[in-house]
Design a protein around this motif. Structure first.
Motif, mmCIF file in Angstrom:
data_model
loop_
_atom_site.group_PDB
_atom_site.id
_atom_site.type_symbol
_atom_site.label_atom_id
_atom_site.label_comp_id
_atom_site.label_asym_id
_atom_site.label_seq_id
_atom_site.Cartn_x
_atom_site.Cartn_y
_atom_site.Cartn_z
ATOM 1 N N UNK A 157 20.419 18.857 -26.088
ATOM 2 C CA UNK A 157 19.377 19.524 -25.296
ATOM 3 C C UNK A 157 18.815 18.631 -24.218
ATOM 4 N N UNK A 158 19.004 17.321 -24.338
ATOM 5 C CA UNK A 158 18.506 16.407 -23.314
ATOM 6 C C UNK A 158 19.647 15.928 -22.433
ATOM 7 N N UNK A 159 19.414 15.986 -21.139
ATOM 8 C CA UNK A 159 20.468 15.601 -20.197
ATOM 9 C C UNK A 159 19.952 14.504 -19.275
ATOM 10 N N UNK A 160 20.854 13.638 -18.870
ATOM 11 C CA UNK A 160 20.511 12.678 -17.819
ATOM 12 C C UNK A 160 20.753 13.365 -16.489
ATOM 13 N N UNK A 161 20.045 12.910 -15.481
ATOM 14 C CA UNK A 161 20.285 13.467 -14.144
ATOM 15 C C UNK A 161 20.779 12.353 -13.232
ATOM 16 N N UNK B 220 31.536 19.414 -17.782
ATOM 17 C CA UNK B 220 30.281 18.680 -17.818
ATOM 18 C C UNK B 220 30.583 17.266 -18.310
ATOM 19 N N UNK B 221 30.200 16.268 -17.489
ATOM 20 C CA UNK B 221 30.486 14.862 -17.817
ATOM 21 C C UNK B 221 29.667 14.446 -19.044
ATOM 22 N N UNK B 222 30.320 14.100 -20.153
ATOM 23 C CA UNK B 222 29.576 13.781 -21.390
ATOM 24 C C UNK B 222 28.713 12.534 -21.274
ATOM 25 N N UNK B 223 28.956 11.734 -20.251
ATOM 26 C CA UNK B 223 28.117 10.541 -20.089
ATOM 27 C C UNK B 223 26.692 10.901 -19.679
ATOM 28 N N UNK B 224 26.528 12.142 -19.265
ATOM 29 C CA UNK B 224 25.183 12.572 -18.859
ATOM 30 C C UNK B 224 24.479 13.353 -19.965
ATOM 31 N N UNK B 225 25.047 13.292 -21.169
ATOM 32 C CA UNK B 225 24.346 13.868 -22.324
ATOM 33 C C UNK B 225 23.427 12.809 -22.887
ATOM 34 N N UNK B 226 22.240 13.190 -23.238
ATOM 35 C CA UNK B 226 21.294 12.240 -23.798
ATOM 36 C C UNK B 226 20.983 12.657 -25.220
#
Lengths: 160, 290
Positions: free
Chosen positions: B16-20, B117-123
């Motif tokens: 539910x949390x994403x990096x921008x 969706x780039x998984x590196x931007x999942x938080x």
């Protein structure tokens, strides 16, 4: 995911250390084979001596060597032959110097000249392109290990 | 809101949390309200994505790191409706704007294949202690945000790793191995050079009258032979010299070499063929000593 991230972070940190370490190591190795550290040898060196040949005759030998900005120029008069050579001066990681011959020629040596084979071999070795002559310090002089030649600094401070 | 497509367990890697794309700015995706809540310096901004935009993001987040085709996204976001390709383009553009994804790094386009969706931007939400305890369960937060926790690392098969992350790790491994090889090769070369440059020699110093004679050879056997064979020559020189002097005696192919070290640092030298060592004239020996 956390453990994978940690592994990735460790890998990244190791890479940050390893890559510069590899570069520094190879830079150090490269510095150890250049002539930059050998400019302290710049100057004129010479010596003369006698050789008692197997046939009982005595030959006077004189040798001259000049170092200038990492290069050397040498002349050996081994009557009747004269050998000239030039090339670069290299120092290894221990500071030991060696001559690397790039050009050389032997003049005045005929097939009838009575000179022992070992001396002729040394003369030709010292003039052969690519030959490496290791220099060792003997007193204020340098000794060419492979060619058995001695060169003493003409401007040595202890000289009277 | 209900979803007509229930993602399979293996595809349900949603956070539910994403990096921008902006430093220090995170986004929380609220599926129920079709909203993105951007948090920056304890300040929150809410962006309405609309139903279609929300569904596009939701579908991409179901399988981060995997490509979702345009057709599948359009079916999921505009279920039962016929829309043009431009509608999807517009929603992707809007999502990228919302996530400050100027370089298309977060939502990546794969030409003729779709989007991922780039998984590196999942938080990962660190405040969820129950994540490990209950893997692959769906928890409704009080705001209705979707939380699909991550499976425990040990339970995650390697084949489920996102492709981009795997590519990055394999590149990192290759670079690390290459650097390690370079360091090892450098150390080996350094060791070889140091070992090969130190030519061991055997020496022995003998005082003969006023002379200090240093014998140098490559082995003890040759050293003993040298001392024995040049004994007479050195004795002769000793008788000639009343002053203390230093000699270095060694062997070269076919010859004996005598070097007389002078006080000013110079060296006089003499080479004598091995067959002539007993017959050398005293003049030459005297010349070496002077």
């Amino acid at each position: 995911m956390n453990s994978q991230n940690e592994t990735g972070a460790v890998g990244k940190r190791m890479l940050r250390v390893m890559a510069p370490a590899a570069l520094l190591l190879w830079a150090f190795m490269a510095m150890g084979t250049t002539g930059t550290a050998s400019s302290s040898l710049d100057g004129h060196y010479s010596s003369s001596g006698h050789v008692l040949l197997s046939d009982g005759t005595t030959v006077k030998v004189s040798q001259s060597l000049v170092f200038n900005k990492g290069r050397f120029y040498s002349m050996t008069r081994n009557a009747p032959a004269i050998v000239e050579a030039s090339g670069r001066l290299e120092t290894d990681l221990l500071g030991r110097a060696s001559l690397v011959v790039e050009e050389g020629q032997v003049h005045g040596l005929g097939p009838k000249d009575q000179m022992d084979d070992e001396l002729v071999f040394n003369l030709f070795y010292g003039s052969h392109k690519g030959a490496r002559i290791t220099l060792e310090q003997v007193g204020a002089c340098l000794y060419g290990v492979e060619t058995r030649q001695v060169y003493c600094a003409d401007d040595h401070p202890n000289r009277g | 809101m209900t979803s007509s497509l229930t993602p399979p367990a293996t595809d349900a890697l949603i956070c539910h949390l994403l990096k921008t794309g902006r430093d220090g700015c995170t986004a929380r995706f609220d599926r129920a309200l079709f909203q993105l809540v951007l948090t920056h310096d304890e300040h929150e901004d809410t962006l309405d994505l609309g139903f279609s935009g929300s569904r596009v993001l939701e579908r991409l987040l179901q399988v981060p790191g995997e490509v979702v085709s345009r057709e599948e996204l359009m079916t999921y976001a505009w279920e039962g409706r016929v829309v043009g390709q431009g509608s999807l383009n517009q929603q992707i553009y809007t999502l990228r704007q919302a996530l400050f994804d100027a370089g298309n790094q977060i939502i990546q386009t794969l030409p003729r294949r779709g989007y991922l969706f780039n998984p590196q931007y999942l938080k990962v939400d660190q405040a969820q202690p129950s994540i490990k305890a209950a893997p692959l369960t769906v928890i409704a937060e009080k705001h209705g945000a979707v939380v699909m926790d991550l499976p425990a690392p040990s339970a995650t098969p390697k084949t489920e790793q996102p492709k981009a992350a795997r590519r990055y790790r394999s590149w990192q491994s290759i670079a690390l191995a290459g650097s390690g090889m370079m360091v090892l090769l450098g150390l080996a070369t350094l060791g070889f050079r140091l070992a090969s440059s130190s030519a061991p020699s055997f020496t022995q110093t003998v005082d003969v009258g006023a002379l200090e004679v240093l014998y140098v050879e490559k082995s003890q056997h040759l050293l003993d032979s040298l001392i024995k064979e040049t004994g007479l020559l050195v004795d002769t020189m000793s008788n000639m010299s009343a002053e203390p002097a230093r000699l270095i005696v060694n062997m070269s192919p076919g010859f004996y070499e005598i070097r007389c070290l002078q006080g000013d640092g110079r060296v006089n030298w003499l080479k004598v063929h091995k067959s002539r060592v007993q017959t050398i004239s005293s003049d030459h020996l005297q010349e070496c000593l002077q």
